[in-house]
Enzyme design. Structure first.
Site, PDB file in Angstrom:
ATOM      1  N   ARG A  60       8.334 -29.597  -2.624  1.00  7.67           N
ATOM      2  CA  ARG A  60       9.715 -29.215  -2.305  1.00  7.67           C
ATOM      3  C   ARG A  60      10.044 -29.524  -0.843  1.00  7.67           C
ATOM      4  O   ARG A  60      11.183 -29.888  -0.532  1.00  7.67           O
ATOM      5  CB  ARG A  60       9.970 -27.737  -2.623  1.00  7.67           C
ATOM      6  CG  ARG A  60      11.445 -27.351  -2.505  1.00  7.67           C
ATOM      7  CD  ARG A  60      11.717 -25.965  -3.035  1.00  7.67           C
ATOM      8  NE  ARG A  60      11.878 -25.919  -4.467  1.00  7.67           N
ATOM      9  CZ  ARG A  60      13.051 -25.998  -5.105  1.00  7.67           C
ATOM     10  NH1 ARG A  60      14.164 -26.173  -4.420  1.00  7.67           N
ATOM     11  NH2 ARG A  60      13.116 -25.918  -6.411  1.00  7.67           N
ATOM     12  N   GLU A 108      18.093 -18.519  -2.133  1.00  6.04           N
ATOM     13  CA  GLU A 108      17.367 -19.268  -1.108  1.00  6.04           C
ATOM     14  C   GLU A 108      18.237 -20.145  -0.214  1.00  6.04           C
ATOM     15  O   GLU A 108      17.976 -20.231   0.998  1.00  6.04           O
ATOM     16  CB  GLU A 108      16.283 -20.133  -1.775  1.00  6.04           C
ATOM     17  CG  GLU A 108      15.158 -19.328  -2.373  1.00  6.04           C
ATOM     18  CD  GLU A 108      14.202 -20.189  -3.167  1.00  6.04           C
ATOM     19  OE1 GLU A 108      12.999 -20.177  -2.848  1.00  6.04           O
ATOM     20  OE2 GLU A 108      14.644 -20.879  -4.110  1.00  6.04           O
TER      21      GLU A 108
END
Length: 787
Positions: free
Chosen positions: A325, A727
């Site tokens: 990620r 997030e």
């Protein structure tokens, strides 16, 4: 029966709680102190308490251990080592490497070696200090560069590539290279790691665990006990914070409690003390990022080579996906041109690092923002000009370095709105004038964007289940696979269910997450809690409303396609009936009033061998402007004003979304400024309490803090076209780091880009100021020859 779509009709309801600022379902109980957490659950009369004995070196081999004094200590009931585990001893979530207790090798300082059971928590903790461990120590591996040079990797390295970056880099008009050493972060949840194991009849085990992933706790407890999964039930009502720290690392304490409960046929509770919690559980991964880029005279990127290296600690845990990620987000919002992005996953003798809000994305994005600042200083442009110049667009490019197209890009609109609402350009001119006449205090300003992909990058995790019951009085019970850690997931789920049935929130009860109600759940992570579980709950609700609509239409001898559920009633043409009355009639007519729901995210895939695909369902966007003031004599600074515009799609609950955005920003600001993890030369964590580890306090909150929701419906079919908000706003805090760099750069009249490795503590700010002052003076000496 034709397919009914009652939701579309329900949207006309004036009383639907959807898209309204409903209060958090536990808020009143949390304020009053009556909200029940795992540590508050009433325990059986025979409950015993567990603690763990720890290693006192960072690497070595266990030669033998003497636990006789532990066994003789007051109140001790049982003592176990890895040899006493009846089943599997490795409790790693994906790739092996996480022993439940140390098995010969010591992997990090403080690693649990044995566990003790006693009549009270105090007796258990006292006894755990009495073990004598005979270990042959070896030199620990603590430095990321050393680990990479020795090829100490927990997982293979990986590269994503688009075009020929090396050739285009050498042909570019300008080149820039640099590196960043990025610190980790302690989760610092208010509720620490805790588990309660209660043995039941027929070899069953009931586990209460403060976990973001009850199904994984269920699986690991079953494997450790060597029993089938259907014998283990995990119950989780709420956590006092998680942030990723309880996605995988809650399992160890539940497993140890379960083994001791199994052996002694009594309930066992294991709660880590705060100091032990900080020492024994993983953090946000520290990263070392290196980059080389080529660009033209306009500041347009032409080629990029980026290398991100994650310090994984002693085992893989979730590091493979976390570094992936970081690689996916090394572009942030910018087209990288011809590019290659490589990710390394190095092993060190520290506690195994783990998931943390953003899951590697923030560490990757810092590389992109450092590049933008570096280009701006080199070309003497305002950093915002360079950022806008490089946004994904038809003019620059719309395909990422991993092959996904960036469509429905909200950033140009968001940036335009924020420039206007924050008076960016006027304030920029004012700050330049201020800095020119202020020798000590310097001000900085930065506007940074966020483009964050939403979905688990492991495709199989993008699924969710739900169970919905309608009772004969019209009340509704909802259970789903997500976990509540303060983020308001249960509140949004209740709003969804109330909207689908056309009733008030007071008729909806969200019950504790339990593995015997909804099985095989994914962790509550990746910002996908509402996206996944909301869709699953909606699916279950619609099954029941379709049955009720069909039954009602049949009773009126009408077609069921026009039935509406709204304002506590069910309507068809001029006919209407109270929801509770229709439910009672349906029950008497033997209509099923219970349903399961399921959802899997469409369109996503990623071919790892080709390093190409669409790993995300959609992107969430946002931008923030931060203004800071620094004291160039001390390095102390303040964050004076923050302005945020954040993309939430069609918000399900504006109040909760606003709270998530502001909380994430402050937590991100802490990571980048004050939260400084420290180890000594032996590998022992020394910032292991609130006296030695500084999280943001209320006094660190910007006095002017403006948050606006950018509400444009998601172009993808997410739940009611909303967007995830857990997030993405964390990375808005990068604007604070960039503003600090801007203030320091003003010393050189913005010609030099300071090296400021996060966390940008006052000491680091002062060192960066001194460095820029020295470089500026050196440049002046070169330009002005000696007489």
């Amino acid at each position: 029966m034709r397919k009914l779509t009652p939701t579309l009709a329900n949207q006309t309801s004036t009383q639907s709680p959807l898209r309204k600022p409903a209060a958090h379902e536990s808020a009143a109980r949390q304020v009053a102190g009556s909200a029940r957490y795992t540590d508050d659950i009433p325990v059986p009369a025979n409950t015993a308490h567990a603690a763990v004995g720890l290693s006192h070196c960072s690497a070595g081999q266990i030669e033998r251990m003497d636990l006789s004094e532990v066994r003789r200590a007051p109140g001790v009931i049982d003592v176990i080592t890895v040899a006493d585990i009846p089943g599997k001893t490795d409790i790693a979530p994906v790739f092996e490497g996480d022993p439940i207790l140390a098995d010969q090798a010591i992997l990090f300082h403080g690693q649990p070696v044995f566990a003790v059971l006693a009549d009270t928590p105090v007796h258990a903790r006292q006894a755990a200090t009495k073990g004598k461990l005979y270990i042959t120590p070896v030199a620990p591996l603590l430095d990321v560069a050393d680990a990479l040079a020795r090829h100490e990797l927990v997982r293979p390295s990986h590269t994503m590539q688009s075009g020929d970056a090396k050739r285009h880099l050498s042909a570019s008009t300008h080149q820039l290279e640099g590196s960043l050493n990025i610190g980790g972060q302690e989760h610092m949840y208010l509720e620490g790691q805790v588990a309660l194991a209660i043995p039941e009849e027929e070899e069953r085990m009931l586990i209460y665990s403060s976990s973001q992933h009850p199904s994984e706790v269920q699986k690991l407890v079953a494997q450790v006990l060597n029993i089938s999964l259907n014998k283990v039930c995990v119950d989780m009502r709420r956590m006092g914070g998680g942030f990723g720290g309880k996605e995988t690392q809650a399992a160890q304490w539940a497993c140890l409690a379960a083994v001791l409960a199994w052996r002694n046929r009594c309930a066992v509770k294991l709660r880590l003390a705060r100091g032990d919690d900080m020492q024994l559980t993983g953090k946000r991964h520290p990263f070392k990022n290196d980059y080389k880029v080529g660009f033209d005279n306009r500041g347009q990127l032409q080629a990029s080579q980026i290398v991100v290296t994650g310090n994984c600690g002693c085992s893989p845990d979730l590091s493979d996906a976390i570094v992936d990620r970081a690689m996916f987000h090394a572009d942030n919002a910018y087209y990288l041109g011809q590019s290659s992005v490589t990710g390394h996953r190095v092993r060190t003798n520290t506690v195994s690092n783990t998931a943390f809000r953003g899951f590697g994305g923030p560490q990757g994005m810092l590389a992109a923002e450092a590049i933008m600042d570096g280009i701006a200083r080199r070309l003497q442009f305002d950093p915002l000009q360079v950022r806008k110049q490089n946004f994904y667009s038809e003019a620059t490019g719309t395909q990422t370095h991993y092959g996904m197209l960036v469509t429905a890009n909200r950033l140009p609109d968001i940036i335009e709105e924020l420039e206007r609402s924050s008076d960016y350009w006027e304030r920029r001119a004012q700050l330049r004038r201020y800095n020119a006449h202020s020798p000590v205090i310097k001000k900085g300003l930065a506007l940074t964007p966020v483009k964050f992909g939403i979905s688990f990058t492991a495709k199989f995790l993008n699924q969710a289940g739900a169970l919905v019951h309608v009772y004969t009085d019209g009340s509704i019970q909802v259970n789903h696979g997500g976990t509540e850690m303060g983020q308001g997931l249960h509140t949004k789920i209740a709003q969804i269910a109330a909207h689908e049935f056309g009733v008030g929130l007071e008729q909806i009860d969200i019950t504790a997450t339990r593995t015997d109600k909804v099985p095989n759940t994914s962790p509550t992570a990746a910002s996908s809690g509402t996206d996944l579980n909301g869709k699953a709950v909606s699916n279950a609700c619609r099954k029941i409303t379709q049955r009720l609509a069909h039954f009602y239409a049949q009773s009126l001898q009408r077609a069921d396609t026009e039935v509406r559920f709204a304002d506590g009633k069910v309507c068809l043409d001029q006919h209407q009936i109270d929801f509770a009355e229709l439910v009672q009639q349906a029950y008497l007519a033997r209509v099923s009033l219970s349903a399961t729901g399921f959802y899997k995210t469409p369109k996503i895939y990623y071919d790892r061998e080709q390093a190409c695909g669409r790993p995300f369902f959609y992107f969430a966007y946002g931008a923030a402007v931060s203004e800071v003031s620094i004291d160039t004599l001390t390095g102390e600074y303040t964050v004076d004003q923050v302005d945020i515009v954040h993309d939430v799609g069609h918000s399900l609950n504006p109040a909760i979304d606003t709270g998530q955005i502001e909380g994430a920003f402050i937590q991100g600001m802490g990571w980048l400024t004050t939260e400084d993890l420290r180890w000594d030369e032996t590998g022992r964590l020394i910032s292991m309490n609130m006296a030695t580890y500084k999280i943001p306090a209320i006094g660190d909150t910007p006095p002017r803090f403006n948050t606006r929701l950018y509400q444009t419906p998601n172009s993808e079919d997410s739940i009611y076209h909303s967007k995830a908000v857990g997030e993405p706003p964390f990375m808005l805090a990068i604007s604070v780091w960039c503003a600090l760099k801007d203030a320091i750069s003003s010393i050189s009249d913005y010609r030099l880009d300071p090296q400021l490795d996060p966390p940008a503590t006052p000491e680091k700010v002062l060192w960066a100021v001194m460095n820029i002052q020295a470089r500026t003076q050196a440049d002046a000496d070169v330009r002005e020859p000696a007489l």
